[in-house]
Write a protein that holds these residues in place. Structure first.
Motif, PDB file in Angstrom:
ATOM      1  N   ARG A 398      32.678   3.778   1.234  1.00 20.77           N
ATOM      2  CA  ARG A 398      32.775   4.387   2.562  1.00 20.77           C
ATOM      3  C   ARG A 398      32.365   5.848   2.562  1.00 20.77           C
ATOM      4  NH1 ARG A 398      34.104   3.191   7.645  1.00 20.77           N
ATOM      5  NH2 ARG A 398      34.166   5.141   8.752  1.00 20.77           N
ATOM      6  N   PHE A 399      31.119   6.049   2.918  1.00 18.82           N
ATOM      7  CA  PHE A 399      30.503   7.359   2.797  1.00 18.82           C
ATOM      8  C   PHE A 399      30.105   7.845   4.185  1.00 18.82           C
ATOM      9  CE2 PHE A 399      27.066  10.279   1.812  1.00 18.82           C
ATOM     10  CZ  PHE A 399      27.509  10.898   0.656  1.00 18.82           C
ATOM     11  N   ASP A 400      30.612   9.025   4.591  1.00 20.86           N
ATOM     12  CA  ASP A 400      30.234   9.599   5.883  1.00 20.86           C
ATOM     13  C   ASP A 400      29.628  10.967   5.641  1.00 20.86           C
ATOM     14  OD1 ASP A 400      31.249   7.781   8.080  1.00 20.86           O
ATOM     15  OD2 ASP A 400      33.047   7.970   6.818  1.00 20.86           O
ATOM     16  N   LEU A 401      28.528  11.223   6.305  1.00 20.52           N
ATOM     17  CA  LEU A 401      27.856  12.505   6.109  1.00 20.52           C
ATOM     18  C   LEU A 401      26.960  12.745   7.308  1.00 20.52           C
ATOM     19  CD1 LEU A 401      27.013  14.867   4.195  1.00 20.52           C
ATOM     20  CD2 LEU A 401      25.211  13.376   3.341  1.00 20.52           C
ATOM     21  N   SER A 402      26.908  13.992   7.753  1.00 19.38           N
ATOM     22  CA  SER A 402      26.026  14.304   8.861  1.00 19.38           C
ATOM     23  C   SER A 402      25.232  15.556   8.513  1.00 19.38           C
ATOM     24  CB  SER A 402      26.870  14.510  10.116  1.00 19.38           C
ATOM     25  OG  SER A 402      26.053  15.063  11.122  1.00 19.38           O
ATOM     26  N   LEU A 403      23.914  15.430   8.554  1.00 16.52           N
ATOM     27  CA  LEU A 403      23.047  16.575   8.270  1.00 16.52           C
ATOM     28  C   LEU A 403      22.296  16.926   9.545  1.00 16.52           C
ATOM     29  CD1 LEU A 403      21.360  15.296   4.970  1.00 16.52           C
ATOM     30  CD2 LEU A 403      23.495  16.553   5.186  1.00 16.52           C
ATOM     31  N   PRO A 404      22.569  18.114  10.116  1.00 18.65           N
ATOM     32  CA  PRO A 404      21.839  18.506  11.323  1.00 18.65           C
ATOM     33  C   PRO A 404      20.349  18.652  11.024  1.00 18.65           C
ATOM     34  CG  PRO A 404      23.614  20.058  10.799  1.00 18.65           C
ATOM     35  CD  PRO A 404      23.507  19.127   9.646  1.00 18.65           C
ATOM     36  N   ALA A 405      19.516  18.472  12.044  1.00 18.02           N
ATOM     37  CA  ALA A 405      18.071  18.600  11.859  1.00 18.02           C
ATOM     38  C   ALA A 405      17.752  19.978  11.301  1.00 18.02           C
ATOM     39  CB  ALA A 405      17.360  18.388  13.186  1.00 18.02           C
ATOM     40  N   GLY A 406      16.868  20.025  10.315  1.00 19.17           N
ATOM     41  CA  GLY A 406      16.393  21.300   9.790  1.00 19.17           C
ATOM     42  C   GLY A 406      17.231  21.879   8.672  1.00 19.17           C
ATOM     43  N   GLN A 407      18.339  21.236   8.309  1.00 19.94           N
ATOM     44  CA  GLN A 407      19.191  21.794   7.265  1.00 19.94           C
ATOM     45  C   GLN A 407      18.658  21.453   5.867  1.00 19.94           C
ATOM     46  OE1 GLN A 407      23.382  20.337   6.783  1.00 19.94           O
ATOM     47  NE2 GLN A 407      23.865  22.434   7.430  1.00 19.94           N
ATOM     48  N   THR A 408      18.778  22.398   4.948  1.00 17.59           N
ATOM     49  CA  THR A 408      18.455  22.114   3.551  1.00 17.59           C
ATOM     50  C   THR A 408      19.764  21.975   2.779  1.00 17.59           C
ATOM     51  OG1 THR A 408      16.384  23.328   3.646  1.00 17.59           O
ATOM     52  CG2 THR A 408      17.318  22.965   1.471  1.00 17.59           C
ATOM     53  N   VAL A 409      19.957  20.780   2.222  1.00 15.68           N
ATOM     54  CA  VAL A 409      21.213  20.480   1.557  1.00 15.68           C
ATOM     55  C   VAL A 409      20.968  20.268   0.078  1.00 15.68           C
ATOM     56  CG1 VAL A 409      23.242  18.996   1.580  1.00 15.68           C
ATOM     57  CG2 VAL A 409      21.846  19.222   3.606  1.00 15.68           C
ATOM     58  N   ALA A 410      21.710  20.959  -0.768  1.00 15.68           N
ATOM     59  CA  ALA A 410      21.620  20.700  -2.200  1.00 15.68           C
ATOM     60  C   ALA A 410      22.751  19.759  -2.579  1.00 15.68           C
ATOM     61  CB  ALA A 410      21.737  21.999  -2.977  1.00 15.68           C
ATOM     62  N   VAL A 411      22.430  18.739  -3.393  1.00 22.39           N
ATOM     63  CA  VAL A 411      23.463  17.812  -3.845  1.00 22.39           C
ATOM     64  C   VAL A 411      23.592  17.965  -5.353  1.00 22.39           C
ATOM     65  CG1 VAL A 411      24.231  15.419  -3.884  1.00 22.39           C
ATOM     66  CG2 VAL A 411      22.791  16.216  -2.018  1.00 22.39           C
ATOM     67  N   VAL A 412      24.783  18.292  -5.813  1.00 22.51           N
ATOM     68  CA  VAL A 412      25.011  18.380  -7.260  1.00 22.51           C
ATOM     69  C   VAL A 412      26.151  17.452  -7.639  1.00 22.51           C
ATOM     70  CG1 VAL A 412      24.183  20.766  -7.419  1.00 22.51           C
ATOM     71  CG2 VAL A 412      26.610  20.325  -7.071  1.00 22.51           C
ATOM     72  N   GLY A 413      26.298  17.215  -8.927  1.00 23.30           N
ATOM     73  CA  GLY A 413      27.339  16.306  -9.396  1.00 23.30           C
ATOM     74  C   GLY A 413      26.901  15.737 -10.726  1.00 23.30           C
ATOM     75  N   SER A 414      27.851  15.185 -11.470  1.00 17.82           N
ATOM     76  CA  SER A 414      27.504  14.722 -12.807  1.00 17.82           C
ATOM     77  C   SER A 414      26.644  13.457 -12.745  1.00 17.82           C
ATOM     78  CB  SER A 414      28.773  14.479 -13.622  1.00 17.82           C
ATOM     79  OG  SER A 414      29.672  13.729 -12.851  1.00 17.82           O
ATOM     80  N   THR A 415      26.059  13.137 -13.867  1.00 22.64           N
ATOM     81  CA  THR A 415      25.224  11.943 -13.961  1.00 22.64           C
ATOM     82  C   THR A 415      26.035  10.706 -13.593  1.00 22.64           C
ATOM     83  OG1 THR A 415      24.017  12.962 -15.745  1.00 22.64           O
ATOM     84  CG2 THR A 415      23.786  10.597 -15.530  1.00 22.64           C
ATOM     85  N   GLY A 416      25.443   9.858 -12.764  1.00 21.40           N
ATOM     86  CA  GLY A 416      26.138   8.632 -12.375  1.00 21.40           C
ATOM     87  C   GLY A 416      27.038   8.828 -11.173  1.00 21.40           C
ATOM     88  N   ALA A 417      27.035  10.048 -10.583  1.00 19.98           N
ATOM     89  CA  ALA A 417      27.906  10.315  -9.432  1.00 19.98           C
ATOM     90  C   ALA A 417      27.445   9.558  -8.188  1.00 19.98           C
ATOM     91  CB  ALA A 417      27.952  11.807  -9.151  1.00 19.98           C
ATOM     92  N   GLY A 418      26.161   9.181  -8.163  1.00 24.78           N
ATOM     93  CA  GLY A 418      25.653   8.452  -6.998  1.00 24.78           C
ATOM     94  C   GLY A 418      24.652   9.246  -6.173  1.00 24.78           C
ATOM     95  N   LYS A 419      24.149  10.341  -6.732  1.00 20.19           N
ATOM     96  CA  LYS A 419      23.209  11.184  -5.980  1.00 20.19           C
ATOM     97  C   LYS A 419      21.905  10.443  -5.684  1.00 20.19           C
ATOM     98  CE  LYS A 419      23.090  14.274  -9.227  1.00 20.19           C
ATOM     99  NZ  LYS A 419      23.883  13.541 -10.234  1.00 20.19           N
ATOM    100  N   SER A 420      21.337   9.820  -6.723  1.00 22.17           N
ATOM    101  CA  SER A 420      20.071   9.097  -6.514  1.00 22.17           C
ATOM    102  C   SER A 420      20.284   7.902  -5.594  1.00 22.17           C
ATOM    103  CB  SER A 420      19.501   8.615  -7.842  1.00 22.17           C
ATOM    104  OG  SER A 420      19.176   9.709  -8.646  1.00 22.17           O
ATOM    105  N   THR A 421      21.445   7.291  -5.696  1.00 24.54           N
ATOM    106  CA  THR A 421      21.753   6.159  -4.831  1.00 24.54           C
ATOM    107  C   THR A 421      21.737   6.611  -3.370  1.00 24.54           C
ATOM    108  OG1 THR A 421      23.135   5.277  -6.588  1.00 24.54           O
ATOM    109  CG2 THR A 421      23.446   4.345  -4.402  1.00 24.54           C
ATOM    110  N   LEU A 422      22.340   7.764  -3.116  1.00 23.69           N
ATOM    111  CA  LEU A 422      22.339   8.347  -1.777  1.00 23.69           C
ATOM    112  C   LEU A 422      20.902   8.541  -1.295  1.00 23.69           C
ATOM    113  CD1 LEU A 422      24.239   9.860   0.293  1.00 23.69           C
ATOM    114  CD2 LEU A 422      23.633  11.939  -0.929  1.00 23.69           C
ATOM    115  N   ALA A 423      20.071   9.118  -2.177  1.00 21.89           N
ATOM    116  CA  ALA A 423      18.679   9.383  -1.829  1.00 21.89           C
ATOM    117  C   ALA A 423      17.937   8.081  -1.524  1.00 21.89           C
ATOM    118  CB  ALA A 423      17.997  10.128  -2.975  1.00 21.89           C
TER     119      ALA A 423
END
Ligand SMILES: Nc1ncnc2c1ncn2[C@@H]1O[C@H](COP(=O)(O)OP(=O)(O)O)[C@@H](O)[C@H]1O
Ligand SMILES: [Mg+2]
Length: 620
Positions: A398-423
């Motif tokens: 259950r993942f909720d996230l809202s990125l307004p238009a034009g925002q640059t968001v950096a995603v960090v976290g350890s390996t396997g955290a799910g960053k690439s999955t999000l992408a």
């Protein structure tokens, strides 16, 4: 100077995947995918359906050809029993007529054979062309998740050896089969008509022959399935090893690979040997039956000729026919061989073609609303998204996230955290198991493929280059781009200098000598490609990981202009990347654990503050 610590130490995706694939019970471990019943025959029908008329024509040609061929012995019988005696009585007509007819039949049979081979070759070529095209289009349309499980070696073996075995069946096998059946029918009819008794003996020999064929078919079927699985395993191993040649070298896997390959190769050889053995048994058995039948008929026939109840010409014709009758039995074995391997191959192809994409195109595609400002960015929303890969547990709970238009968001976290999955969910490589991913309020699942490709572009650390020139590779982002636009994109990203220094500049072929470019340079090309595509949402998944620090800095400077106005998700490899972000997300176990502007997080006491402090210290 010490290198800055890398925020999450990156692992190559490919190193993890074989384990994922090898999970027990995965149907993808087998060569034949779960196939709906009768998919194989349906496939064959659909391949032949467009050529019904031509198939009928070729069969008719073969029918005529067989009639011409099988007239021979009959003419011999007539010659011996009527024409030669007539010739002795000075009536030359019948023998001349027989000679001329024989010649005409030979010529006709040659001509018909030629016409048949030509016509059937065309049909076969069209069928194979169609099939290869279908395999390619279908495999390309299948989702990423399919390709992660079905190896490229298997795909190669489907479109090469499997298509090839169908080719053999169509080119030689079917002709053999039809010829055999036709000659059986013609010849039995002729023999029965010439002499009921002799004919009956010949027909009686069909029963043991039939049993032999049936037995062979059953046994060979098993052997052939094993054999085609064995050859596929050889190809898969080959392709996998050569694809991974760098890790093979790096970890000195050569000897172990040689041993594994030898086992597979040996298994293939053994199955081949088994197939030949079955064939040999069949040939010996069928010849035994045939020769026994011929011996019986000759003995009995000769006895009757001596007694005057059978004409010599009829016996001669019968023996000639018998030879022709039993000759094709070996060839019937050949046909069964090619039939068995083609059937096994076709089943695998049908299984592949029966796969449906897990990320289907929308039935009623929706357009994105027109952009309101002059900025190209769009709003991104993850609305109650849950996701897990087919082969594992839930990655995003259950993942909720809202990125307004034009925002640059950096995603960090350890390996396997799910960053690439999000992408990957945002690029719609996969669909969420629950919830929605929205782009300006439109579910990604409702967007047409072109609209989605224009909307979201992802650059990963792989930075794959296709064969072609550097310019071609950048233009993939927008195929109609002019050379000027391509160069502008390359300049913006800082790739222009190295490209100009290549032997043919932008026209350098990336697969030819001198066109070899480094991993870092490949990433620059991939950036230029993404920039040219001009997407609303740009995702960078550790996309600068192959660049050195000055290179990364240069790209970052360029990025701040490139990303301006766009919505950007930057999965950060080094913390320095975070400096261009408006917002930082820290991910752990598929959840966002920190979220805020970089300055705020750094000033705080959370995970990101710790990471950042460690990084600063290492720079000092
Ligand atoms: N293709 C895949 N199939 C199955 N599991 C996967 C796949 N890709 C990633 N995973 C799993 O999903 C989790 C998150 O991976 P990923 O999103 O790549 O993490 P990150 O990019 O943060 O390092 C990991 O546990 C990983 O093993
Ligand atoms: Mg990753």
């Amino acid at each position: 100077m010490t290198a800055p610590p890398t925020a999450p130490p990156a692992t190559a995706d490919d190193e993890r995947e074989p384990e994922v694939r090898a999970k027990a019970g995965d149907p993808f471990d087998r060569d034949v995918l779960p196939t709906p019943p009768r998919a194989t025959s349906a496939l064959l029908r659909s391949l032949l359906a467009p050529m019904k008329a031509r198939v009928a024509l070729t069969s008719f040609l073969l029918l005529l050809q067989q009639a011409a061929v099988q007239a021979g012995p009959l003419l011999v019988a007539y010659a011996i029993d009527s024409a030669v005696p007539a010739f002795r009585d000075d009536r030359h007509g019948p023998l001349i007529a027989v000679g001329v007819t024989y010649l005409l039949c030979s010529v006709a049979s040659g001509g018909l054979q030629y016409a048949f081979v030509r016509a059937s070759a065309r049909v076969n070529q069209d069928v194979l062309l169609d099939l290869r095209g279908r395999i390619f289009r279908h495999a390309q349309a299948l989702s990423v998740d399919f390709h992660e499980r079905y190896t490229s070696g298997r795909l190669i073996s489907r479109s090469t050896t499997d298509v090839e075995s169908l080719r053999e069946l169509l080119n030689e096998g079917l002709q053999e089969l039809i010829t055999v059946i036709l000659s059986f029918v013609y010849i039995s009819a002729m023999l029965l008509w010439l002499d009921l008794g002799l004919g009956a003996v010949a027909v009686a020999s069909f029963l043991p022959l039939y049993l032999l064929v049936r037995n062979y078919r059953r046994r060979a079927g098993r052997v052939y399935t094993l054999r085609s699985t064995a050859i596929a395993a050889v190809i898969v191993k080959f392709v996998e090893t050569m694809n991974g040649i760098r890790p093979v070298r790096a970890f000195r896997r050569e000897a172990a690979n040689d041993a594994e390959f030898a086992v597979l190769n040996k298994r293939h050889e053994r199955t081949n040997g088994d197939a030949l053995l079955e064939m040999a048994r069949y040939v010996v058995g069928s010849r035994l039956v045939a020769n026994t039948a011929v011996a019986l008929i000759v003995l009995w026939g000769a006895y009757r000729v001596a007694g005057g109840s059978l004409e010599l010409g009829v016996l001669a014709a019968a023996v000639l026919y018998l030879r022709r009758l039993y000759d094709p039995i070996d060839r019937l074995g050949m046909f069964l061989n090619s039939y068995q391997s083609a059937a096994a191959s076709l089943e695998k192809i049908a299984g592949l073609l029966a796969q449906t994409p897990s990320v289907p195109e929308p039935v009623a595609p929706r357009e994105l609303p027109p952009l309101e400002s002059e900025h190209p960015g769009r709003e991104v929303v993850f609305d109650g998204v849950r996701f897990g890969y087919r082969t594992g547990g839930e990655i995003l709970p259950r993942f909720d996230l809202s990125l307004p238009a034009g925002q640059t968001v950096a995603v960090v976290g350890s390996t396997g955290a799910g960053k690439s999955t999000l992408a990957k969910l945002l690029a719609r490589f996969y669909d969420p198991t629950a919830g929605r991913v929205l782009l300006d309020g439109v579910d990604l699942r409702d967007l047409s493929v072109p609209e989605l490709r224009r909307g979201v572009v992802m650059v990963t650390q792989e930075a794959f280059l296709f064969s072609g020139t550097v310019a071609d590779n950048i233009a993939i982002g927008r195929p109609d781009a002019s050379r000027e636009e391509i160069e502008r994109a390359a300049k913006a990203i800082g790739a222009h200098e190295f490209i100009s220094a290549l032997p043919d500049g932008y026209d350098t072929d990336v697969r030819k000598r001198g066109g070899r470019i480094s991993a870092g340079q490949r990433q620059l090309v991939a950036f230029a490609r993404a920039l040219l595509a001009d997407p609303a949402v740009l995702i960078l998944d550790e996309a600068t990981s192959s660049l050195d620090i000055p290179g990364e800095r240069a790209v970052q400077r360029a990025m701040s202009t490139v990303l301006h106005g766009r919505t950007a998700v930057v999965i950060a490899h080094r913390l320095s990347t975070v400096e261009i972000a408006d917002r930082v997300l820290v991910m752990e176990h598929g959840r966002i654990v920190e979220d805020g502007p970089p300055a705020e997080l750094i000033a705080g006491t959370g995970r990101f503050a710790d990471l950042h402090r460690a990084w600063r210290d290492s720079l000092a």
